[in-house]
Design an enzyme around this catalytic site. Structure first.
Site, mmCIF file in Angstrom:
data_model
loop_
_atom_site.group_PDB
_atom_site.id
_atom_site.type_symbol
_atom_site.label_atom_id
_atom_site.label_comp_id
_atom_site.label_asym_id
_atom_site.label_seq_id
_atom_site.Cartn_x
_atom_site.Cartn_y
_atom_site.Cartn_z
ATOM 1 N N GLY A 10 0.822 -1.208 0.000
ATOM 2 C CA GLY A 10 0.000 0.000 0.000
ATOM 3 C C GLY A 10 0.856 1.258 0.000
ATOM 4 N N GLY A 102 -1.343 -11.915 17.647
ATOM 5 C CA GLY A 102 -0.979 -13.285 18.033
ATOM 6 C C GLY A 102 0.420 -13.630 17.547
ATOM 7 C CE LYS A 105 0.069 -14.517 24.522
ATOM 8 N NZ LYS A 105 -0.211 -15.889 24.080
ATOM 9 C CE1 TYR A 145 -9.541 2.690 7.713
ATOM 10 C CE2 TYR A 145 -10.148 4.903 8.385
ATOM 11 C CZ TYR A 145 -9.180 3.987 8.026
ATOM 12 O OH TYR A 145 -7.858 4.364 7.970
ATOM 13 C CE LYS A 149 -7.342 1.274 10.389
ATOM 14 N NZ LYS A 149 -6.042 0.620 10.216
#
Ligand SMILES: NC(=O)c1ccc[n+]([C@@H]2O[C@H](COP(=O)([O-])OP(=O)(O)OC[C@H]3O[C@@H](n4cnc5c(N)ncnc54)[C@H](O)[C@@H]3O)[C@@H](O)[C@H]2O)c1
Length: 310
Positions: A10, A102, A105, A145, A149
């Site tokens: 992006g 995840g 972590k 959106y 967020k």
């Protein structure tokens, strides 16, 4: 350091990858190209410290080897994109953030979430400090959106508080620069494309709504500082210098030398009237503020768009 950047193909993700590579780090990039483009990372093909994996980060994320950082930038980001991709936007903000956390972590890596000024919604406090909780319509079209967020921020703080993960949240305000998509519906790219084609420049309402525009290099510098030495609380990064949309249209017309006329269209639903970051925290904790003046940043962006078939 070795970092994973989601959304690397992006606009912002690709600039962030360039910066980490320039600083001598290893970058693993991930993207599913839903709104990004291989063109944005084509120059990194064959780079020894860059690896790319095409993957939808809403699903389980596997990365072999150690990671020191996970920077989660994957998400449709322009109003046009998230209005067209409402479910994907909600999924990448919720499930995708969960998967990225995840991974961080499991690897013992620092995590940085790309959040947004949209968490403040149509703000009743101006400028917006991080302590402001916002004024968001959860069921309006933009809620997909904003609420994704907001959830992403909540789960990031939960991983910090309950798992002791070292996390960062950057609330990014309007950013512009090369590699924005010409038709993504954002005001800067809209105006530049319209001006370069000599088409009418569409201003919503009276054009009196204000925006603050941060040049991408400044933003990336703020994000790197936050990642390296910031705190766990959300941090606004953006340019507090405010312009009305009408002023922006006039500057773009002047810099492009265009003959375009300004035309007015009705304001879209839930369009925020004012938006300006309070960057006291970024100044105090990171010694950061935007440096590139709007006209200089716009000139570089216009040069990029001139070189691209619209
Ligand atoms: N550009 C801004 O002014 C701005 C402002 C506030 C916040 N942000 C945030 O910064 C991040 C990047 O924004 P951008 O302007 O570069 O947008 P962008 O659309 O150019 O980049 C987002 C990238 O994420 C990828 N992506 C989306 N969903 C994905 C998924 N499920 N799996 C893998 N990849 C996925 C897209 O293909 C794209 O390459 C976003 O999280 C956005 O919310 C941007």
């Amino acid at each position: 350091m070795r970092v994973l950047i989601t959304g690397v193909a992006g606009f912002l993700g690709s600039h962030l990858a360039d910066r980490f590579l320039a600083d001598g780090h290893d970058v693993v990039g991930m993207d599913n190209f839903v709104t990004g483009s291989p063109d944005n990372i084509a120059h990194l093909t064959g780079h020894q410290r860059f690896a790319f994996f095409e993957h939808n980060v809403t699903n389980f994320i596997y990365v072999a080897g150690p990671l020191d950082g996970v920077l989660h930038f994957a998400s449709p980001a322009s109003p046009r994109d998230y209005l067209e991709l409402p479910i994907q936007t909600l999924k990448v903000g919720s499930l995708g953030t969960h998967k990225a956390l995840g991974l961080a972590k499991a690897k013992g890596a620092r995590f940085l979430l790309a959040s947004t000024s949209e968490v403040y919604g149509d703000p009743l406090v101006h400028p917006q400090p991080e302590a402001y909780w916002g004024n968001v319509n959860p069921v309006g079209p933009r809620g997909v959106y904003d609420e994704a967020k907001r959830f992403a921020e909540a789960i990031t703080m939960a991983y910090h508080r309950y798992h002791g993960l070292d996390t960062r949240i950057v609330r990014i305000f309007n950013t512009y620069g090369p590699r924005m998509r010409p038709h993504d519906g954002r005001v800067v790219s809209n105006f530049i494309v319209q001006a370069l084609k000599g088409e009418p420049i569409t201003v919503y309402g009276e054009g009196a709504q204000t925006r603050s525009f941060c040049y991408v290099d400044d933003l990336v510098d703020g994000i790197v500082r936050l990642f390296l030495r910031g705190g766990n609380e959300p941090t606004n990064v953006g340019n507090p210098r405010e312009f009305t949309v009408l002023e922006l249209a006039k500057i773009v017309i002047r810099l492009t030398g265009s003959r375009s006329q300004i035309v007015r269209e009705p304001l879209p639903e839930d369009d925020p009237k004012v938006r300006q970051p309070d960057i006291a925290r970024a100044r105090a904790q990171l010694g950061w503020e935007a440096k590139v003046p709007l006209e200089e940043g716009l000139a570089r962006t216009i040069e990029y768009f001139r070189g691209k078939p619209a």
